[in-house]
Design a protein around this motif. Structure first.
Motif, short mmCIF file in Angstrom:
data_model
loop_
_atom_site.label_atom_id
_atom_site.label_comp_id
_atom_site.label_asym_id
_atom_site.label_seq_id
_atom_site.Cartn_x
_atom_site.Cartn_y
_atom_site.Cartn_z
N LYS A 55 -13.74 63.96 -14.06
CA LYS A 55 -14.07 62.65 -13.49
C LYS A 55 -15.29 62.06 -14.17
N GLU A 56 -15.43 60.76 -14.05
CA GLU A 56 -16.60 60.09 -14.59
C GLU A 56 -17.79 60.34 -13.68
N ARG A 57 -18.97 60.24 -14.31
CA ARG A 57 -20.19 60.35 -13.53
C ARG A 57 -20.31 59.16 -12.60
N GLU A 58 -20.76 59.40 -11.36
CA GLU A 58 -20.90 58.32 -10.40
C GLU A 58 -22.27 58.36 -9.75
N GLY A 59 -22.77 57.19 -9.42
CA GLY A 59 -24.03 57.10 -8.71
C GLY A 59 -23.83 57.42 -7.24
#
Length: 127
Positions: A43-47
């Motif tokens: 998955k993409e990095r998320e804030g």
């Protein structure tokens, strides 16, 4: 040399709690925006959550609202992420990041606008 070091990750059962710490060295966190991000495999990095350095305003991703709390202890030059009622989908490597305030904290968090990063700490939520 500016450095961020995360700690506090580990293995916890669903419904459990953890407190992550982000300790800074080489600079004073007081007036910096600080963010907690996570990246799960594939998955993409998320804030996850961010806090402004100028006015202390905060942002939380919808997925963690009501469960996570970000705070800063300027005397200890440390930012915390209190995580409660953890779910398996919270499993990820968690990173803290710092940068000068560059606009609304929500925008900084959502658009991942941070320059200085820690090495990350693994959080695994599993029974």
């Amino acid at each position: 040399q500016l450095q961020l070091v995360e700690s506090g990750g580990g293995l916890v059962q669903p419904g459990g709690s953890l407190r992550l710490s982000c300790a800074a060295s080489g600079f004073t966190l007081d007036y910096y925006a600080i963010g907690w991000f996570r990246q799960a495999p594939g998955k993409e990095r998320e804030g996850v959550s961010c806090i402004s350095g100028s006015d202390g305003s905060t942002y939380y991703a919808d997925s963690v609202k009501g469960r996570f709390t970000i705070s800063r202890d300027n005397a200890k030059n440390t930012v915390y992420l209190e995580m409660n009622n953890l779910k398996p989908e919270d499993t990820a490597v968690y990173y803290c990041a710092a940068d000068n305030d560059a606009g609304p904290i929500q925008a900084m968090c959502v658009f991942d606008v941070f320059f200085h990063w820690g090495q990350g700490t693994q959080v695994t939520v599993s029974s």
